[in-house]
Design an enzyme around this catalytic site. Sequence first.
Site, PDB file in Angstrom:
ATOM      1  N   ARG A 163       0.822  -1.214   0.000  1.00 33.39           N
ATOM      2  CA  ARG A 163       0.000   0.000   0.000  1.00 33.39           C
ATOM      3  C   ARG A 163       0.854   1.260   0.000  1.00 33.39           C
ATOM      4  NH1 ARG A 163      -4.030   0.040  -2.302  1.00 33.39           N
ATOM      5  NH2 ARG A 163      -2.985   1.751  -3.356  1.00 33.39           N
ATOM      6  N   LYS A 216       2.141  25.057  -3.767  1.00 34.46           N
ATOM      7  CA  LYS A 216       0.873  24.479  -3.316  1.00 34.46           C
ATOM      8  C   LYS A 216       1.007  22.953  -3.270  1.00 34.46           C
ATOM      9  CE  LYS A 216      -1.829  28.380  -5.012  1.00 34.46           C
ATOM     10  NZ  LYS A 216      -2.855  28.857  -5.962  1.00 34.46           N
ATOM     11  N   LYS A 224       4.316  39.385  -2.724  1.00 40.93           N
ATOM     12  CA  LYS A 224       2.928  39.241  -3.129  1.00 40.93           C
ATOM     13  C   LYS A 224       2.099  40.390  -2.571  1.00 40.93           C
ATOM     14  CE  LYS A 224       1.266  35.042  -3.274  1.00 40.93           C
ATOM     15  NZ  LYS A 224       1.148  34.826  -4.737  1.00 40.93           N
ATOM     16  N   GLU A 237       5.061  40.099  -7.626  1.00 39.09           N
ATOM     17  CA  GLU A 237       3.730  39.865  -8.174  1.00 39.09           C
ATOM     18  C   GLU A 237       3.053  41.203  -8.437  1.00 39.09           C
ATOM     19  OE1 GLU A 237       0.709  36.905  -6.459  1.00 39.09           O
ATOM     20  OE2 GLU A 237      -0.047  38.865  -5.797  1.00 39.09           O
ATOM     21  N   ASP A 297      -0.252  38.446 -12.294  1.00 37.45           N
ATOM     22  CA  ASP A 297      -1.282  37.680 -11.607  1.00 37.45           C
ATOM     23  C   ASP A 297      -2.680  37.963 -12.140  1.00 37.45           C
ATOM     24  OD1 ASP A 297      -2.152  35.897  -9.527  1.00 37.45           O
ATOM     25  OD2 ASP A 297      -2.871  37.647  -8.421  1.00 37.45           O
TER      26      ASP A 297
END
Length: 282
Positions: free
Chosen positions: A102, A137, A169, A197, A218
């Site tokens: 597994r 992410k 950002k 960004e 963005d």
Amino acid sequence: MPFSLDHFDLDSFVRSTLAEDLGDAGDITSAAVIPADAVFTGVMDSRDAITVAGLPIAEAFFRALDPGVRIERLVEDGANVAAGTDLLRLEGRARALLTAERSALNTVQHLSGIATLTRSYVDQIAGTGATLLDTRKTLPGLRVLEKYATRMGGAENHRMGLWDAAMIKDNHVAVAGSVGEAARRAVAAGIGRIIVEVDRIDQIVPALDAGATHLLLDNMTPSVLREAVALVAGRLPTEASGGVRLDTIRAIAETGVTYVSVGRLTQSAPAADIGLDFASAQ
């Protein structure tokens, strides 16, 4: 040559994963049902057309529990294979192989799913000149493996973490006061790679003037991206990001951006359908 990745301890990963599955009592099913001297041979195969990733890690799970297992790898990571393709053959102690099954399959299914989705995006932008990037992410603890899988699918890695480039950002800009001020502070700190960004055209020149080395454009439409690329005029790399889907990425890539980054490569890739079928028992 042993499998290795920077900032990844394969032995530790295998030990901790198996420990999670075994708990304090171990594999009570195999211990009860399978004779201690039983030997199994089997084949890991793909039920769908996939891009393969993770086979060396699967092998490490089997070897951890049966150092004498015989494994024949039939394809290499990064290969594009048809449905029904055999990936590896193995023969060894039945209890050990069943116990490791597994963990080995979960890893190959997850990483091959990422590689397969990545390959579909790479194929979609072929010939545009743009390069596909992944993002941060990723699942906690699996970043190095997931970013390895995107490379197997044909993408390039963006930042590996918070440590290898500055990425300014919207929230950084809000606290610093402006795009230009945030970029100037990063330059003053001696940071070499400074990704800024921007979500408006009027932020581009201040970012350039302040010392940005890479612009992340963005959530811009293709028409705005073309305007941004023309304004930058090749002075630094440009990256389109935000809400990119398989059905929109080609139009985005055709605007002339250097890169397109896609979070869903690691965030939303479905697992590949891969099984391990034991062929015989003694």
